[in-house]
Write an enzyme that holds these catalytic residues in place. Structure first.
Site, PDB file in Angstrom:
ATOM      1  N   HIS A 183      13.779 -15.120  -4.407  1.00 45.92           N
ATOM      2  CA  HIS A 183      13.138 -15.001  -3.017  1.00 45.92           C
ATOM      3  C   HIS A 183      14.225 -13.614  -2.209  1.00 45.92           C
ATOM      4  O   HIS A 183      13.438 -12.686  -1.650  1.00 45.92           O
ATOM      5  CB  HIS A 183      13.273 -16.116  -2.146  1.00 45.92           C
ATOM      6  CG  HIS A 183      12.053 -16.925  -2.502  1.00 45.92           C
ATOM      7  ND1 HIS A 183      12.155 -18.311  -2.375  1.00 45.92           N
ATOM      8  CD2 HIS A 183      10.770 -16.669  -2.940  1.00 45.92           C
ATOM      9  CE1 HIS A 183      10.887 -18.791  -2.572  1.00 45.92           C
ATOM     10  NE2 HIS A 183      10.265 -17.758  -3.109  1.00 45.92           N
ATOM     11  N   GLU A 410       0.407 -10.519 -20.201  1.00 46.50           N
ATOM     12  CA  GLU A 410       1.827 -10.874 -19.960  1.00 46.50           C
ATOM     13  C   GLU A 410       2.556 -11.638 -21.210  1.00 46.50           C
ATOM     14  O   GLU A 410       3.699 -12.036 -21.029  1.00 46.50           O
ATOM     15  CB  GLU A 410       1.858 -11.926 -18.735  1.00 46.50           C
ATOM     16  CG  GLU A 410       1.252 -11.538 -17.373  1.00 46.50           C
ATOM     17  CD  GLU A 410       0.533 -12.532 -16.606  1.00 46.50           C
ATOM     18  OE1 GLU A 410       1.317 -12.924 -15.563  1.00 46.50           O
ATOM     19  OE2 GLU A 410      -0.597 -12.916 -16.874  1.00 46.50           O
ATOM     20  N   ASP A 434       6.594 -11.327 -16.445  1.00 49.88           N
ATOM     21  CA  ASP A 434       6.518 -12.294 -17.483  1.00 49.88           C
ATOM     22  C   ASP A 434       6.399 -11.760 -18.761  1.00 49.88           C
ATOM     23  O   ASP A 434       7.066 -12.527 -19.821  1.00 49.88           O
ATOM     24  CB  ASP A 434       5.069 -13.113 -17.268  1.00 49.88           C
ATOM     25  CG  ASP A 434       5.386 -14.433 -16.411  1.00 49.88           C
ATOM     26  OD1 ASP A 434       6.087 -14.980 -16.554  1.00 49.88           O
ATOM     27  OD2 ASP A 434       4.278 -14.528 -15.445  1.00 49.88           O
TER      28      ASP A 434
END
Length: 559
Positions: A183, A410, A434
Site C-alpha cells: 500500500h 497473468e 502476477d
C-alpha cells in the site's frame, strides 16, 4: 554510503532525515479494575473514533487512498473483531489488552491466508495502534512534524499516513520494510512521492543525516558529496521542467504511437488521469464495487458506475477487467471457502465460472453502459490459463452484448500458448505483477522473496516477448497493465518486446512519455535484446541501461 531498495517512480530528493517513531509497545497484560461492561464501552468508543478518523482522512485524500482508508475504517468496526474484544473483556482484561490481542489474532489469521488478505494484515497493526493510543490518551502514531522539509524514514507507513503526507514538507520517503506492490508503494506512486521501499539498511540512518533519495536508481545515498547533491538538484530541476511541458500522445522518437493509458480503481480518478495525459484506460478494476459488500451490487448499480467512467473518456479506449476475486479476496456471495494456497486456487475467471450469475450481471451492466456512451469499451477476463477458459469468456461476452472481449495474461500457461489464446480473444493485456509472481514462484506480497519479484527478470521478459510475437503475427493488440509499465526504461523494453500500449498509475505518465520519445523502434528492440540476454533481473536492467547510454551518447556525438 549507498543503501539499496526498490525505487517508486523516477524522482530524486535531497534533505535531512527525520525518523518516524516505532510502534507503541504491547499493553501490559494485567487484570482490569473496571467492570467488563465499562471496559467494553471504552473499547467501542475508541474503535468508533478511529473508524471515523480513517474515513475522514480517506474522504479528504480521494483516489486510491479513499478506497484503502474506507476499507480500514470498516475493519476497525468489524463485528467479528468487536465480538472477540468483548469475549476477552469478559475474562477481566483491559480494553487496551483486549484490542491488542484480538487484532493480533486476526492479523495472524490473515497472514496465514496469504495473497490479498495477507497484505491487509499490516493495516490491522495500524488500526490496533491507533485504538490503543486513543484508549491511553496518547497521540496517534503518525508522521512527525519537525517544522521543516525532510526525508521521512520509517519501518513502514500505514495507508492513513501515506495518504495524507504534507508534500510541502515531506521531500522523500524511505521505508525499511515493504515491497513494490505494498500500500505504501501504491499510494506513493499515486501521489508522486519520491520513495524507496524495502531499504533494509535504512535502519542505520539517524535524525539529521543528509541523504539523496534516488528512486530512479533504487538507492539512498547517505552523507552525499557536494557533487552528488548538485547532480540530484539538477535532476530535480529537469523533472520540474518535464512536468510543466505540454502533454502529448505517447510515441517513440520516429512518431510510432504507443498509447499511454491509466490504471484506475474507480471513476473518481478519471478527471485527474485525463489532466495528466491519459489517452484512455488500460485497466479499470471493478473490485471496489464488490469488496466489503454482503451481496453483489445490482445490474443497475453497476451500470451507473460504468456509465460515469465511460462518460469521462468519449471516443477513447476503456479496458474494464471483470471482477478479479476469489479465495484470496473472499466474498461471501462469490466464494469464501478457505484454501491452503489461495493464490493458486479459485480466483479470477475460475471464481466467476463458479458463480456465473455474477459474471453475467456484470457483463450485462457493462453492455448497457456502453450503449449509452461514446467510449470504446473493451472488456477482459482475469487469470486466464487455458484456451477453453478464453472461449468460455469471449462467447459469453459476445452473447451479452460486449463488442470487444479479451483476456489478461497473468499465468505462464497463457503466455506460453498466447498464439492459441489470441486466435480466440480480441486482445491481450499482460498483468506483470502476477505474471512475475507465478513465473518466479515468489509471492509478490512477501518481503522475504522480494529479490525474485522483478519484472526485469529474463524469464518474465521472455514470456512477454512470446505474447508480443503472437499479437504481431495475428494482428491483435497486446497491452501492459502491470506496474512494470510505470518504469520508464522498462517501458521502452516492453515496447521492444511487442507491447502496443502501456497502462500505469497516472502519475507515471509524464516520465514514461518522455522516455519513449528518446528511442526509435529499433532502439527499443536493441534494449529488449540486451535485457533478454542477461542472466538475472539486475543484470537485465543494467544491460538495457548500458545500451540506452550508448544510444544517447552516439546521438549526442552525431549532433
Amino acid at each position: 554510503m549507498e543503501i539499496n531498495g526498490t525505487g517508486i517512480g523516477q524522482g530524486v530528493a535531497v534533505g535531512p532525515v527525520v525518523r518516524m517513531a516505532e510502534q507503541l509497545p504491547p499493553p501490559v497484560d494485567r487484570p482490569s479494575h473496571l467492570d467488563p461492561e465499562l471496559e467494553g464501552e471504552r473499547a467501542r468508543a475508541s474503535l468508533s473514533v478511529v473508524a471515523a478518523e480513517l474515513a475522514n482522512r480517506g474522504a479528504k485524500a480521494g483516489g486510491a487512498a479513499k478506497d484503502v482508508l474506507e476499507a480500514q475504517a470498516m475493519m476497525a468496526e468489524d463485528p467479528s473483531l468487536v465480538d472477540e474484544v468483548t469475549k476477552l473483556l469478559a475474562t477481566g482484561k483491559t480494553a487496551e489488552r483486549a484490542v491488542y490481542e484480538s487484532f493480533a489474532a486476526y492479523r495472524d489469521l490473515l497472514l496465514g491466508m496469504g495473497g490479498y488478505m495477507a497484505e491487509r494484515a499490516t493495516d490491522l497493526d495500524d488500526i490496533s495502534q491507533r485504538v490503543i493510543a486513543n484508549l491511553l490518551k496518547l497521540p496517534a502514531p503518525g508522521v512527525p512534524n519537525p517544522g521543516h522539509a525532510f526525508v521521512l524514514v520509517a519501518r513502514d507507513l500505514a495507508p492513513a499516513d501515506t495518504a495524507t503526507l504534507d508534500l510541502d514538507q515531506v521531500l522523500g520517503l524511505v521505508t525499511i520494510d515493504g515491497g513494490p506492490t505494498s500500500h505504501t508503494a501504491i499510494l506513493a506512486r499515486e501521489k508522486s512521492i519520491v520513495a524507496i521501499v524495502g531499504a533494509t539498511d535504512a535502519a542505520t540512518l539517524a535524525d539529521g543525516d543528509t541523504v539523496v533519495v534516488d528512486a530512479a536508481n533504487d538507492v539512498v545515498i547517505s552523507a552525499p558529496t557536494p557533487e552528488q547533491v548538485a547532480d540530484a538538484e539538477a535532476r530535480i530541476a529537469e523533472r520540474a521542467a518535464l512536468e510543466a511541458a505540454p502533454v502529448t500522445p505517447g510515441a517513440l522518437a520516429d512518431g510510432t504511437p504507443v498509447p499511454l493509458l491509466a490504471n484506475l480503481g474507480s471513476a473518481d480518478g478519471a478527471a485527474e488521469a485525463v489532466k495528466l495525459g491519459a489517452e484512455g484506460v488500460g485497466l479499470f478494476r471493478t473490485e471496489f464495487l464488490f469488496l466489503d459488500a454482503d451481496t453483489a451490487p445490482s445490474v443497475r448499480e453497476q451500470q451507473e458506475h460504468y456509465t460515469r467512467l465511460l462518460s469521462a473518456f468519449p471516443g477513447r479506449k476503456v479496458v474494464v477487467r471483470v471482477l478479479d476475486a476469489g479465495a484470496d479476496k473472499p466474498l461471501s456471495f462469490l466464494n469464501d471457502a478457505h484454501e491452503e494456497n489461495p493464490a493458486l486456487g479459485l480466483r479470477g475467471i475460475r471464481a466467476l465460472r463458479h458463480s456465473e450469475i455474477i459474471l453475467r450481471e456484470q457483463l450485462t451492466a457493462l453492455a448497457m453502459a456502453d450503449a449509452t456512451t461514446d467510449a470504446d469499451l473493451w472488456v477482459m477476463a482475469p487469470m486466464i490459463a487455458t484456451v477453453e477458459e478464453t472461449e468460455y469468456f469471449t462467447k459469453l461476452a459476445d452473447e451479452l452484448g460486449i463488442k470487444v472481449a479479451g483476456v489478461m495474461v497473468e499465468t505462464p500457461s497463457a503466455a506460453l500458448i498466447a498464439d492459441r489464446v489470441l486466435r480466440v480473444a480480441a486482445f491481450a493485456s499482460i498483468g506483470t505483477n502476477d505474471l512475475t509472481q507465478y513465473t518466479m514462484a515468489a509471492d509478490r506480497l512477501l518481503g522475504t522473496v522480494a529479490n525474485l519479484q522483478s519484472p526485469w527478470h529474463p524469464a518474465v521478459l521472455k514470456l512477454i516477448a512470446d505474447v508480443g510475437a503472437a499479437g504481431a503475427e495475428l494482428g491483435k493488440p497486446v497491452g501492459i497493465c502491470g506496474e512494470a509499465a510505470a518504469d520508464p526504461l522498462l517501458a521502452v523494453v516492453l515496447v521492444g518486446l511487442g507491447a502496443t500500449s502501456l497502462s500505469m498509475s497516472p502519475s507515471a505518465l509524464a516520465d514514461v512519455r518522455a522516455s519513449l520519445a528518446r528511442y526509435t523502434p529499433d532502439d527499443a528492440k536493441a534494449l529488449a535484446r540486451a535485457a533478454m540476454a542477461a542472466e538475472g533481473a539486475a543484470d537485465a536492467k543494467q544491460a538495457a541501461q548500458a545500451v540506452a547510454t550508448e544510444i544517447t551518447t552516439a546521438r549526442a556525438a552525431a549532433s
